[in-house]
Write a protein that holds these residues in place. Sequence first.
Motif, PDB file in Angstrom:
ATOM      1  N   ARG A   1       0.840  -1.206   0.000  1.00  0.00           N
ATOM      2  CA  ARG A   1       0.000   0.000   0.000  1.00  0.00           C
ATOM      3  C   ARG A   1       0.869   1.248   0.000  1.00  0.00           C
ATOM      4  NH1 ARG A   1      -5.152  -0.519   0.336  1.00  0.00           N
ATOM      5  NH2 ARG A   1      -6.104  -2.412   1.106  1.00  0.00           N
TER       6      ARG A   1
ATOM      7  N   ASN B   1      -3.415   2.910  -1.277  1.00  0.00           N
ATOM      8  CA  ASN B   1      -3.659   2.368  -2.620  1.00  0.00           C
ATOM      9  C   ASN B   1      -2.650   1.246  -2.844  1.00  0.00           C
ATOM     10  OD1 ASN B   1      -3.755   1.817  -5.373  1.00  0.00           O
ATOM     11  ND2 ASN B   1      -4.004   3.941  -5.959  1.00  0.00           N
TER      12      ASN B   1
ATOM     13  N   TYR C   1      -0.634   5.169  -7.248  1.00  0.00           N
ATOM     14  CA  TYR C   1      -1.080   6.386  -6.570  1.00  0.00           C
ATOM     15  C   TYR C   1      -0.429   7.629  -7.185  1.00  0.00           C
ATOM     16  CZ  TYR C   1      -1.959   9.815  -2.928  1.00  0.00           C
ATOM     17  OH  TYR C   1      -2.366  10.936  -2.258  1.00  0.00           O
TER      18      TYR C   1
END
Length: 116
Positions: free
Chosen positions: A83, A87, A104
């Motif tokens: 992550r 995201n 991202y």
Amino acid sequence: MSLRTTATRLGVLAAGGAIAALTVAGPATALDDATNNPPVYKGRVTAKNGLLLRTSPTRGSKVVRTVPRGKVVTIFCKTRGDRVVNNNIWYLLTDGTWAWGAAYYISNIGPAPRWC
């Protein structure tokens, strides 16, 4: 029933079955019909200090290179990884070296990339 009527009915049934099979199965591959190549996806780097590209879709993997903010990159596919700001999608970029960038920090130009 005549032979012609039977042949016509069988032909209609066969065509209908083929259409139904294509509708259910969808396209056999994710290749571009005209060139038999995977579709090309583009994105623009939005990271303020440039985007670090890595050897795998993880934040701890080796950095291969950096792409400056605003550069348009070519994306091959996407996958799930570590992550980054909530995201977990990463893009495999094909500009010079095959390296992973956090989605991202990449704004899609056109459709979202396919899954790897």
